[in-house]
Design a protein around this motif. Sequence first.
Motif, short mmCIF file in Angstrom:
data_model
loop_
_atom_site.label_atom_id
_atom_site.label_comp_id
_atom_site.label_asym_id
_atom_site.label_seq_id
_atom_site.Cartn_x
_atom_site.Cartn_y
_atom_site.Cartn_z
N GLY A 1 -39.70 -26.74 -23.59
CA GLY A 1 -39.76 -28.00 -22.00
C GLY A 1 -39.39 -28.85 -22.52
N GLU A 2 -39.39 -29.30 -23.79
CA GLU A 2 -39.71 -30.39 -24.24
C GLU A 2 -38.48 -31.61 -24.10
OE1 GLU A 2 -42.26 -32.68 -24.76
OE2 GLU A 2 -44.60 -31.45 -24.67
N CYS A 3 -37.48 -30.63 -25.01
CA CYS A 3 -36.66 -31.39 -25.21
C CYS A 3 -34.53 -30.81 -24.40
CB CYS A 3 -35.57 -30.73 -26.31
SG CYS A 3 -35.23 -29.34 -26.91
N GLY A 4 -34.86 -30.07 -23.43
CA GLY A 4 -33.42 -29.98 -21.92
C GLY A 4 -32.42 -29.25 -22.90
N VAL A 5 -32.39 -28.77 -24.22
CA VAL A 5 -31.19 -28.75 -24.23
C VAL A 5 -30.86 -27.21 -23.18
CG1 VAL A 5 -30.56 -30.07 -26.02
CG2 VAL A 5 -31.75 -27.28 -26.96
N CYS A 6 -31.91 -26.42 -23.46
CA CYS A 6 -32.04 -24.92 -22.56
C CYS A 6 -31.50 -25.12 -21.21
CB CYS A 6 -33.17 -23.93 -23.35
SG CYS A 6 -34.36 -24.50 -21.94
N ARG B 1 -30.90 -23.78 -28.15
CA ARG B 1 -32.35 -23.98 -28.65
C ARG B 1 -32.39 -25.26 -28.75
NH1 ARG B 1 -34.87 -18.56 -29.66
NH2 ARG B 1 -32.40 -17.32 -29.47
N GLY B 2 -33.75 -24.94 -28.88
CA GLY B 2 -34.54 -26.58 -29.17
C GLY B 2 -36.18 -26.37 -29.70
N CYS B 3 -36.14 -27.04 -28.88
CA CYS B 3 -37.82 -27.37 -28.97
C CYS B 3 -38.84 -25.91 -28.66
CB CYS B 3 -38.54 -28.33 -27.80
SG CYS B 3 -38.24 -28.05 -26.37
N GLU B 4 -38.81 -25.32 -27.60
CA GLU B 4 -38.73 -24.10 -27.16
C GLU B 4 -40.00 -24.53 -26.43
OE1 GLU B 4 -37.95 -20.61 -28.74
OE2 GLU B 4 -37.21 -21.21 -30.67
N CYS C 1 -36.85 -21.86 -21.47
CA CYS C 1 -36.83 -20.86 -22.68
C CYS C 1 -39.20 -21.76 -22.37
CB CYS C 1 -37.36 -22.70 -24.23
SG CYS C 1 -37.65 -24.35 -22.93
N VAL D 1 -35.16 -25.21 -17.37
CA VAL D 1 -35.57 -24.81 -19.06
C VAL D 1 -35.43 -23.42 -19.42
CG1 VAL D 1 -36.23 -26.87 -19.79
CG2 VAL D 1 -38.20 -25.43 -19.20
S1 FES Z 1 -35.76 -25.32 -25.84
FE1 FES Z 1 -36.03 -27.84 -25.69
S2 FES Z 1 -36.67 -27.69 -23.44
FE2 FES Z 1 -36.11 -25.26 -23.53
#
Ligand code: FES
Lengths: 160, 287
Positions: free
Chosen positions: A42-47, A37-40, A59, A57
């Motif tokens: 679409g920005e960070c890609g960790v999901c 879980r990161g930015c939720e 999220c 993504v």
């Molecule tokens: S949580 Fe950052 S892109 Fe999905």
Amino acid sequence: MRVSFRLNGSWVSVDVEPGEILLDTLRLRLGIRSVKRGCERGECGVCTVLLNGEPVVSCLLLTAQVDSMEVTTVEGLGSDPLFKDLAEEFARRFSIQCGYCTPAILLTTYAYIRKVYEGKRKASVEEIVKAIEGNLCRCGTYPRVVRAVVNTLSRLTTAP
Amino acid sequence: MYYRVLQIKYFKPRTLEEAIELLTKVRNSRVLAGGTDLLVDLKTGRVSAEALVDVGAIRELRGIEDLGDRIRIGAATKLQELVESDVIARELPLLRKAVESMGSWQIRNLATVGGNLCNASPAADTAPPLLAYEAELIIVGPRGTRVVPVTKFFTSYRRVALEEGEILKEIVVRKSTWSGWSYIKLGRRSGFTLSIVSVAVLASTRGEVLEDVRIALGSVAPTPIRAYKAEEYLRGREVGLGVLERAAEIAKEEVSPIDDVRASAWYRREMVYRLTLDALKTSLRWS
Ligand code: FES
Ligand SMILES: Cc1cc2nc3c(=O)[nH]c(=O)nc-3n(C[C@H](O)[C@H](O)[C@H](O)COP(=O)(O)OP(=O)(O)OC[C@H]3O[C@@H](n4cnc5c(N)ncnc54)[C@H](O)[C@@H]3O)c2cc1C
Ligand code: FES
């Protein structure tokens, strides 16, 4: 509502809220913890997960939307020869610092290498950089990630 | 950050007719395509809806086809499909270039071209190329099908010419030959970014004379726009630096940018001049 999809090769059926996000279903209901879980938004890609083989993504996706589709996370790729080579290169090239972004970057680069073999993407540093644009690494491992992908591509002589 | 589950109903119709019926009958329902705008807006509370009608399973809304004299793009076609399409690369290179710059791979695999248009952001990257190509939008709804030129689609800030229950079905672009094109997107960073200013140009020349030209701009007005006055000035003129500079000057007068988180209105105006000039030069292979 009941949603069924293939998760890492096996069919799963889960009861979810209609407005439930795939990231939450994977982490909270199905115990898939490699998907972060990161930015939720679409920005960070960790999901990142692979949806029918394509990185997306999780999220910005309702679980209901993936009904009857195929979802892949690193948990499902442990015995895949290409994935093993790639993960090994990541270890050898120290392409991992804290590791938070790593499962997602592995999935994206794995999908990219498959595309190269399918003749859909070119094997070049520019293309690798373009492929991982959506994976934020706060530790800044990008050059090492690129190196690991270049090495994996050059080590593989036969298609995966 | 958001954690709470969206309280919303979800429908996944198989046909366009069913989707239109749902949109008409279910109170406060909305089309869900890729969700890359809508789910963010629902999570942050910028938009509220009681039901989502997922159009992802409707086959008629998908795909790219070369129909001889025109290209048809289903509204729910994923942006990544456009990037990988030979038809788009061959016939609509300006559109391809813009789509390639959008979001990230993970976003382009979800996001659709129709969603980009219907979301009606002034920064929508598919809008300037489609405005330049003068695409036609095929819209279906409870009262049948109608065709709206994309140049009439963006009515005011974040508003489009869609009535209650209507769905954008496809985008049609008539083939035409242009001798040059250019797309320039200026963002806060070089990749994976929204535009501060974007410029799309199509040009066709005979000898030194500009026979026809189209200039479309993003992020510099309440909607994506065409710079009609600059085009008018250029049409039929002999190409020269002074002429191109004058056209860029006119384009700068046609925009009405605002200050926002990405840039100031002043900077945007300056960049409209600079980038219009650059895009014209590139389209005309002129330096
Ligand atoms: S949580 Fe950052 S892109 Fe999905
Ligand atoms: C991280 C990130 C990066 C992004 N980068 C860019 C970028 O570089 N450039 C850019 O332009 N955009 C960008 N976007 C915005 C977004 O991805 C695009 O606008 C995308 O094309 C929207 O399409 P969608 O299918 O996801 O739309 P959705 O979110 O599903 O829908 C958007 C809106 O359009 C309506 N709608 C969708 N399809 C239809 C239809 N067929 N008929 C009627 N109404 C419809 C929906 O009801 C909703 O109101 C980005 C978004 C994210 C999260
Ligand atoms: S290794 Fe720490 S975020 Fe990438």
